[in-house]
Design a protein around this motif. Structure first.
Motif, PDB file in Angstrom:
ATOM      1  N   GLU A 142       0.558  -1.494   0.174  1.00  0.00           N
ATOM      2  CA  GLU A 142       0.018  -0.084   0.074  1.00  0.00           C
ATOM      3  C   GLU A 142       0.992   1.532   0.488  1.00  0.00           C
ATOM      4  O   GLU A 142       0.624   2.656  -0.195  1.00  0.00           O
ATOM      5  N   ILE A 143       2.345   1.408   0.178  1.00  0.00           N
ATOM      6  CA  ILE A 143       3.701   2.230   0.486  1.00  0.00           C
ATOM      7  C   ILE A 143       3.696   2.126  -0.497  1.00  0.00           C
ATOM      8  O   ILE A 143       5.063   3.602  -1.271  1.00  0.00           O
ATOM      9  N   VAL A 144       4.324   0.841  -1.009  1.00  0.00           N
ATOM     10  CA  VAL A 144       5.919   1.124  -2.342  1.00  0.00           C
ATOM     11  C   VAL A 144       5.223   0.736  -3.352  1.00  0.00           C
ATOM     12  O   VAL A 144       4.689  -0.072  -4.295  1.00  0.00           O
ATOM     13  N   SER A 145       5.049   1.482  -4.286  1.00  0.00           N
ATOM     14  CA  SER A 145       4.859   1.634  -5.735  1.00  0.00           C
ATOM     15  C   SER A 145       5.925   1.741  -6.770  1.00  0.00           C
ATOM     16  O   SER A 145       7.005   2.393  -6.563  1.00  0.00           O
ATOM     17  N   PHE A 146       5.988   1.227  -7.893  1.00  0.00           N
ATOM     18  CA  PHE A 146       6.981   1.523  -9.262  1.00  0.00           C
ATOM     19  C   PHE A 146       6.647   1.069 -10.530  1.00  0.00           C
ATOM     20  O   PHE A 146       5.416   0.326 -10.497  1.00  0.00           O
ATOM     21  N   LYS A 147       7.095   2.587 -11.420  1.00  0.00           N
ATOM     22  CA  LYS A 147       6.150   2.100 -13.141  1.00  0.00           C
ATOM     23  C   LYS A 147       7.232   2.546 -13.393  1.00  0.00           C
ATOM     24  O   LYS A 147       8.541   3.588 -13.325  1.00  0.00           O
ATOM     25  N   SER A 148       7.015   2.022 -14.835  1.00  0.00           N
ATOM     26  CA  SER A 148       8.929   1.848 -15.723  1.00  0.00           C
ATOM     27  C   SER A 148       7.745   2.302 -17.413  1.00  0.00           C
ATOM     28  O   SER A 148       7.128   2.075 -17.753  1.00  0.00           O
ATOM     29  N   ARG A 149       7.863   3.028 -18.522  1.00  0.00           N
ATOM     30  CA  ARG A 149       8.097   3.154 -19.373  1.00  0.00           C
ATOM     31  C   ARG A 149       9.027   3.272 -20.387  1.00  0.00           C
ATOM     32  O   ARG A 149       9.869   4.545 -20.402  1.00  0.00           O
ATOM     33  N   LEU A 150       9.209   2.577 -21.106  1.00  0.00           N
ATOM     34  CA  LEU A 150      10.004   2.042 -22.499  1.00  0.00           C
ATOM     35  C   LEU A 150       9.642   3.171 -23.673  1.00  0.00           C
ATOM     36  O   LEU A 150       8.196   2.260 -24.217  1.00  0.00           O
ATOM     37  N   TRP A 151      10.032   4.093 -24.598  1.00  0.00           N
ATOM     38  CA  TRP A 151       9.940   4.515 -26.180  1.00  0.00           C
ATOM     39  C   TRP A 151      10.942   4.329 -26.830  1.00  0.00           C
ATOM     40  O   TRP A 151      11.529   4.578 -26.238  1.00  0.00           O
ATOM     41  N   ALA A 152      10.559   3.775 -27.669  1.00  0.00           N
ATOM     42  CA  ALA A 152      11.522   4.202 -28.946  1.00  0.00           C
ATOM     43  C   ALA A 152      10.971   4.520 -30.295  1.00  0.00           C
ATOM     44  O   ALA A 152       9.676   4.146 -30.378  1.00  0.00           O
ATOM     45  N   PHE A 153      11.763   5.082 -31.157  1.00  0.00           N
ATOM     46  CA  PHE A 153      10.209   4.909 -32.542  1.00  0.00           C
ATOM     47  C   PHE A 153      12.548   5.642 -33.454  1.00  0.00           C
ATOM     48  O   PHE A 153      13.162   5.548 -33.119  1.00  0.00           O
ATOM     49  N   VAL A 154      12.459   5.051 -34.350  1.00  0.00           N
ATOM     50  CA  VAL A 154      12.937   4.640 -35.426  1.00  0.00           C
ATOM     51  C   VAL A 154      12.463   5.015 -36.665  1.00  0.00           C
ATOM     52  O   VAL A 154      10.931   5.140 -37.539  1.00  0.00           O
ATOM     53  N   ASN A 155      13.003   5.814 -37.287  1.00  0.00           N
ATOM     54  CA  ASN A 155      12.682   6.732 -38.661  1.00  0.00           C
ATOM     55  C   ASN A 155      13.116   5.726 -39.680  1.00  0.00           C
ATOM     56  O   ASN A 155      13.890   5.217 -39.859  1.00  0.00           O
ATOM     57  N   PHE A 156      12.112   6.321 -40.836  1.00  0.00           N
ATOM     58  CA  PHE A 156      12.276   4.909 -41.438  1.00  0.00           C
ATOM     59  C   PHE A 156      13.446   5.261 -42.684  1.00  0.00           C
ATOM     60  O   PHE A 156      13.045   4.416 -43.286  1.00  0.00           O
ATOM     61  N   LYS A 157      14.038   6.502 -42.454  1.00  0.00           N
ATOM     62  CA  LYS A 157      15.133   6.903 -43.514  1.00  0.00           C
ATOM     63  C   LYS A 157      16.326   5.100 -42.870  1.00  0.00           C
ATOM     64  O   LYS A 157      17.300   5.278 -43.663  1.00  0.00           O
ATOM     65  N   GLY A 158      16.038   4.740 -41.539  1.00  0.00           N
ATOM     66  CA  GLY A 158      17.261   3.467 -41.277  1.00  0.00           C
ATOM     67  C   GLY A 158      17.216   3.338 -40.212  1.00  0.00           C
ATOM     68  O   GLY A 158      16.779   4.406 -38.852  1.00  0.00           O
ATOM     69  N   PHE A 159      17.821   2.266 -39.270  1.00  0.00           N
ATOM     70  CA  PHE A 159      17.695   1.601 -37.775  1.00  0.00           C
ATOM     71  C   PHE A 159      18.406   2.634 -37.429  1.00  0.00           C
ATOM     72  O   PHE A 159      18.635   2.327 -35.957  1.00  0.00           O
ATOM     73  N   ASP A 160      19.590   2.978 -37.892  1.00  0.00           N
ATOM     74  CA  ASP A 160      21.143   3.951 -36.972  1.00  0.00           C
ATOM     75  C   ASP A 160      20.013   5.927 -37.194  1.00  0.00           C
ATOM     76  O   ASP A 160      20.110   6.205 -35.650  1.00  0.00           O
ATOM     77  N   GLN A 161      18.946   5.534 -37.347  1.00  0.00           N
ATOM     78  CA  GLN A 161      17.978   6.617 -36.527  1.00  0.00           C
ATOM     79  C   GLN A 161      17.043   6.493 -35.905  1.00  0.00           C
ATOM     80  O   GLN A 161      15.379   6.773 -35.794  1.00  0.00           O
ATOM     81  N   ILE A 162      17.427   6.224 -34.304  1.00  0.00           N
ATOM     82  CA  ILE A 162      16.265   5.722 -33.512  1.00  0.00           C
ATOM     83  C   ILE A 162      16.441   6.657 -32.376  1.00  0.00           C
ATOM     84  O   ILE A 162      17.337   7.226 -32.057  1.00  0.00           O
ATOM     85  N   ASP A 163      15.336   7.010 -31.482  1.00  0.00           N
ATOM     86  CA  ASP A 163      15.280   8.391 -30.463  1.00  0.00           C
ATOM     87  C   ASP A 163      14.826   6.756 -29.184  1.00  0.00           C
ATOM     88  O   ASP A 163      13.644   6.118 -29.454  1.00  0.00           O
ATOM     89  N   GLY A 164      15.560   7.692 -28.175  1.00  0.00           N
ATOM     90  CA  GLY A 164      14.800   6.437 -27.253  1.00  0.00           C
ATOM     91  C   GLY A 164      15.186   7.150 -25.914  1.00  0.00           C
ATOM     92  O   GLY A 164      15.674   8.003 -25.349  1.00  0.00           O
ATOM     93  N   ARG A 165      14.129   6.737 -25.127  1.00  0.00           N
ATOM     94  CA  ARG A 165      13.842   7.391 -23.248  1.00  0.00           C
ATOM     95  C   ARG A 165      13.263   5.800 -22.481  1.00  0.00           C
ATOM     96  O   ARG A 165      12.299   5.877 -23.224  1.00  0.00           O
TER      97      ARG A 165
END
Length: 294
Positions: A225-248
């Protein structure tokens, strides 16, 4: 006088804690088909030194305001999800002055269609930016501080539209994959900020359109009731190529010390090739007053 103010403050906190102990301050006001998790917080840290000669020490003050809201409406045909995350904080350090430590505007809205119980097509949009100016700090030859503006509201601003399929097995976990169009916007008067600029052209562009694939995985879990955890993984790949990737990758561990006080540890990792070739890291440990609204 100070003792009276302290006593009044303690009495107010105790009264508020009693009122919030059963749940959020607006709990029960939502329609039956709506769920909400809304938390506002003010966090403050102070280190004060005066003629302290036992060891080195620099006086500093840090404050942070945050507002996190997650709302979900459920109908037989579809669900409508909204997430709003706001943060603004500053640190004042003797000898350095006041500098920004946190600044975030994040809003995401999404409609997923109940084609099946767990696998659902969805469409959505997202907006990201910041409230105030950000600076790069340097010194001239005489040691005087030079402040160079490197960002402000809508410089950069990110607007993303997406359509895809999500897997929602329960309320604690979800993962999504979508075709997405990510737009980077640099406001007028920001020619020195190259967030949307194409380096291969002589013109300074203020708008960039990037179609690609987006993946989002979200997880939350309450250990007690007092301890909680949350996580969010985001990734975006530009169609120009897999080296054009952003993430958080964002992680937050929260410990409720009382209905009004919360201890938090967060650790974020971000990568954006347009901003830096190396990954960016952010770690925050805070104790603050928290108001749970729902």
């Amino acid at each position: 006088m100070k003792k009276s103010l302290f006593a009044i403050g303690c009495a107010a906190l105790i009264s508020a804690s009693t009122a919030f102990a059963e749940g959020g301050m607006f709990e029960g006001y939502l329609p039956e088909n709506w769920q909400a998790d809304v938390v506002a917080a003010v966090k403050f840290t102070r280190m004060q030194f005066s003629n302290w000669k036992l060891e080195d020490g620099t006086s500093s003050y840090t404050w942070l305001f945050s507002y996190d809201a997650a709302l979900k409406a459920h109908w037989n045909v579809a669900d409508w999800r909204n997430n709003l995350n706001l943060a603004l904080g500053y640190t004042k350090t003797d000898g350095l002055g006041t500098r920004k430590s946190s600044d975030k505007i994040f809003y995401e809205t999404m409609g997923d269609f109940n084609a099946s119980e767990k696998i659902k097509p969805y469409v959505g949009a997202r907006f990201e930016s910041q409230f105030t100016r950000g600076y790069d700090y340097s010194e001239d030859e005489d040691g005087n501080e030079i402040k160079t503006v490197v960002s402000h509201f809508m410089a950069p601003g990110y607007v993303t539209q997406m359509a895809g399929v999500g897997y929602f097995p329960n309320d604690n976990f979800s993962t999504r994959l979508a075709f997405a169009n990510r737009m980077t916007i640099t406001a007028d008067g920001s020619d020195s900020y190259a967030y949307a600029d194409d380096k291969d052209t002589k013109k300074i562009e203020k708008f960039k359109n990037e179609p690609g694939l987006e993946s989002i995985t979200e997880f939350k879990y309450s250990f007690s009731e007092i301890v909680s955890f949350k996580s969010r993984l985001w990734a975006f790949v530009n169609f120009k190529g897999f080296d054009q990737i952003d993430g958080r990758w964002e992680n937050l561990l929260a410990l409720s010390l009382s209905p009004l006080f919360e201890f938090q540890i967060s650790y974020d990792i971000a990568y954006d090739k347009d901003l830096d070739e190396d990954s960016q890291h952010k770690n925050v440990i805070l104790l603050g007053v928290t108001w749970r609204m729902f």
